[in-house]
Design a protein around this motif. Structure first.
Motif, PDB file in Angstrom:
ATOM      1  N   LEU A   1      21.625 -24.541  -0.071  1.00 46.39           N
ATOM      2  CA  LEU A   1      21.813 -25.886  -0.802  1.00 46.39           C
ATOM      3  C   LEU A   1      20.448 -26.911  -0.427  1.00 46.39           C
ATOM      4  N   LEU A   2      19.915 -26.897   0.849  1.00 44.05           N
ATOM      5  CA  LEU A   2      18.907 -27.283   1.166  1.00 44.05           C
ATOM      6  C   LEU A   2      17.458 -27.180   0.421  1.00 44.05           C
ATOM      7  N   MET A   3      17.398 -26.037  -0.179  1.00 45.10           N
ATOM      8  CA  MET A   3      16.246 -25.624  -0.897  1.00 45.10           C
ATOM      9  C   MET A   3      16.383 -26.065  -2.472  1.00 45.10           C
ATOM     10  N   SER A   4      17.651 -26.250  -2.694  1.00 41.78           N
ATOM     11  CA  SER A   4      17.836 -26.454  -4.187  1.00 41.78           C
ATOM     12  C   SER A   4      17.210 -27.542  -4.933  1.00 41.78           C
ATOM     13  N   GLU A   5      16.754 -28.778  -4.266  1.00 41.43           N
ATOM     14  CA  GLU A   5      16.258 -29.742  -4.855  1.00 41.43           C
ATOM     15  C   GLU A   5      14.896 -29.365  -5.607  1.00 41.43           C
ATOM     16  N   PHE A   6      13.982 -28.406  -4.724  1.00 38.46           N
ATOM     17  CA  PHE A   6      12.838 -28.116  -4.941  1.00 38.46           C
ATOM     18  C   PHE A   6      12.543 -27.051  -5.771  1.00 38.46           C
ATOM     19  N   ILE A   7      13.621 -26.161  -6.320  1.00 36.80           N
ATOM     20  CA  ILE A   7      13.277 -25.094  -7.025  1.00 36.80           C
ATOM     21  C   ILE A   7      13.722 -25.084  -8.470  1.00 36.80           C
ATOM     22  N   GLY A   8      13.328 -26.439  -9.045  1.00 36.48           N
ATOM     23  CA  GLY A   8      13.608 -26.561 -10.299  1.00 36.48           C
ATOM     24  C   GLY A   8      12.450 -25.981 -11.371  1.00 36.48           C
TER      25      GLY A   8
END
Length: 475
Positions: free
Chosen positions: A52-59
């Motif tokens: 979940l932590l990485m999710s903002e940055f893998i768009g």
């Protein structure tokens, strides 16, 4: 045959959107108050929080944007995403345990503990602008890709994205976003893996393709991307991880500092290969599909793939869109609710959750009118990260050099850096100096200057006091 192909792709895409939206909304039962909406305290384990932590940055910027850049500049473009891994490793070592113990789930609230309440609203506004900027870019990139794949209007794709993402956040809160983003992350990896295997298979069966690609394009330090640009990406990504509201919310949802450190390590390890997978797809596309617009570096493969595989990859592109939007919307909602709406409206505990849901809907709809006029995705992402880097500087001084940073110095440093960074970006980064450097240097210089001035004043005051004592003793 073509109609059947479109039906398969469209059906998989629609099913994916519906299933992930329902999964996110299903957590409405667990989000009965604002606290559970914002942090989902102890409701998810370390591994789920890590992804979940990485999710903002893998768009979209981490896939479509990276493949687009790699088509012309080579594998080194991967660092625009993969340097995030270093940000998470540093965060795990330096900040995760401290932020978990701080007990404050907004970045503005954390900074206000040291710099005072005056700085809180400035941080909230700056962070919300940064998060909304990312949303606008992701809405645009994701909608363009989805519209092309599903043969619908871009405006229709924008509305689909906005409605599905907003329902997920408004009903599910952090827990809903967490479980939906686990699905999105899994499909993102799966889609990239399918594309990499397709590119390798085509090149393996046609050896002449590799001959068309200059060998330096495969270098992770290819000449198309200067070292100064990679350094700017590194600084920007470290700053983004350190100061992102959503990261703080995730860290605060864990029970202790040890779990917070482990989750950020998971995020760092998991995010590292994404940039290189997307870049490989882009580099190979330059040989397989020479002469196409670079923005088609990834979608070009779909014409030579099995429709079922295209459906899965389409779902992964949809995942790329939602995975960032959900995180940004949740972070912006937390800031606006805690720092503006609740202090102004002073609602009862029962009404707080409804205000939170209404604000999350507004946050989700604001980017829609702006979603069709955005410059290059990577450029837009890194301007947003530059804004957050200024906040990171204040955070690091607060944690590691609290005596050097005062309330007044911190306030002036933040406001000054935001003004100068925005002006620098509007002027087109004069002298070839990226605005990310400006965002870091300006607040650092202001805080150090403020510290030096206070030390000088303190020395002068001490000297005057000693002189007065000496004169009194002589008398």
């Amino acid at each position: 045959m073509e109609t059947e192909r479109l039906i398969i792709i469209f059906g998989i895409a629609v099913a994916y959107i519906l299933v992930t939206t329902v999964v996110g909304m299903w957590s409405v039962k667990k989000t009965k108050d604002t606290e559970s909406f914002m942090t989902a305290k102890n409701q998810m384990n370390v591994w789920i929080i890590g992804f979940l932590l990485m999710s903002e940055f893998i768009g979209s910027g981490a896939t479509i944007g990276t493949a687009q850049g790699a088509y012309t500049k080579g594998m080194a473009v991967a660092w625009n995403c993969s340097t995030l891994a270093f940000g998470y490793l540093l965060y795990s070592w330096l900040l995760a345990p401290r932020m978990n113990k701080l007990g404050e789930y907004t970045i503005s609230g954390a900074l206000a503990k040291h710099y005072g309440e005056k700085i809180k609203k400035i941080v909230s506004i700056a962070m919300t602008i940064a998060l909304t900027t990312v949303c606008v870019a992701v809405y645009t990139g994701g909608a363009s890709a989805i519209a092309a794949l599903l043969h619908i209007e871009i405006s229709t794709a924008v509305y689909i994205i906005a409605v599905a993402a907003t329902l997920n956040v408004a009903f599910g809160g952090l827990r809903g976003v967490g479980y939906a983003n686990i699905i999105h992350t899994a499909f993102k990896f799966l889609g990239l893996l399918i594309l990499c295997m397709t590119a390798w298979s085509v090149a393996h069966n046609n050896p002449d393709i590799l001959a068309k690609i200059p060998s330096e394009q495969f270098s992770v330090f290819s000449p198309g991307v200067p070292a100064s640009q990679i350094l700017a990406w590194l600084i920007g990504n470290i700053g983004a991880v350190f100061s992102t509201q959503y990261v703080l919310q995730c860290v605060c949802s864990l029970p202790n500092a040890k779990a917070a450190r482990k989750a950020t390590l998971v995020a760092g390890i998991a995010i590292f290969p994404i940039g290189f997978m997307a870049a490989f797809v882009g580099v190979m596309s330059s040989g397989i599909f020479p002469g196409i617009p670079s923005v088609m570096a990834m979608p070009a493969y779909f014409d030579i793939m099995n429709p079922w595989l295209v459906g899965i990859v389409t779902a992964s592109i949809i995942a790329s869109t939602f995975v960032s939007i959900l995180a940004c919307q949740l972070g912006a909602t937390a800031l606006m609710v805690k720092d503006f709406f609740i202090p102004i409206m002073n609602p009862s505990e029962k009404n707080k959750i409804w205000i939170t849901r209404i604000v999350s809907v507004l946050i989700g709809l604001i980017p829609v009118p702006f979603a069709l006029g955005v410059p290059g995705m990577i450029k837009t992402f890194f301007f947003a990260r530059a804004l957050r880097s200024s906040i990171t500087v204040l955070l690091l001084f607060m944690i590691f050099a609290p005596l050097m940073s005062s309330k007044k110095g911190g306030f002036v440093a933040l406001v000054g850096s935001l003004i100068v960074t925005i002006a620098w970006m509007i002027m087109g980064n004069p002298f070839g100096i990226d605005n990310i450097y400006v965002a870091v240097v300006v607040p650092t210089v202001v805080i150090l200057a403020d510290y030096a001035i206070r030390k000088m004043r303190g020395t002068e005051e001490n000297q005057e006091e000693n002189q007065e004592k000496s004169q009194a003793e002589n008398i």
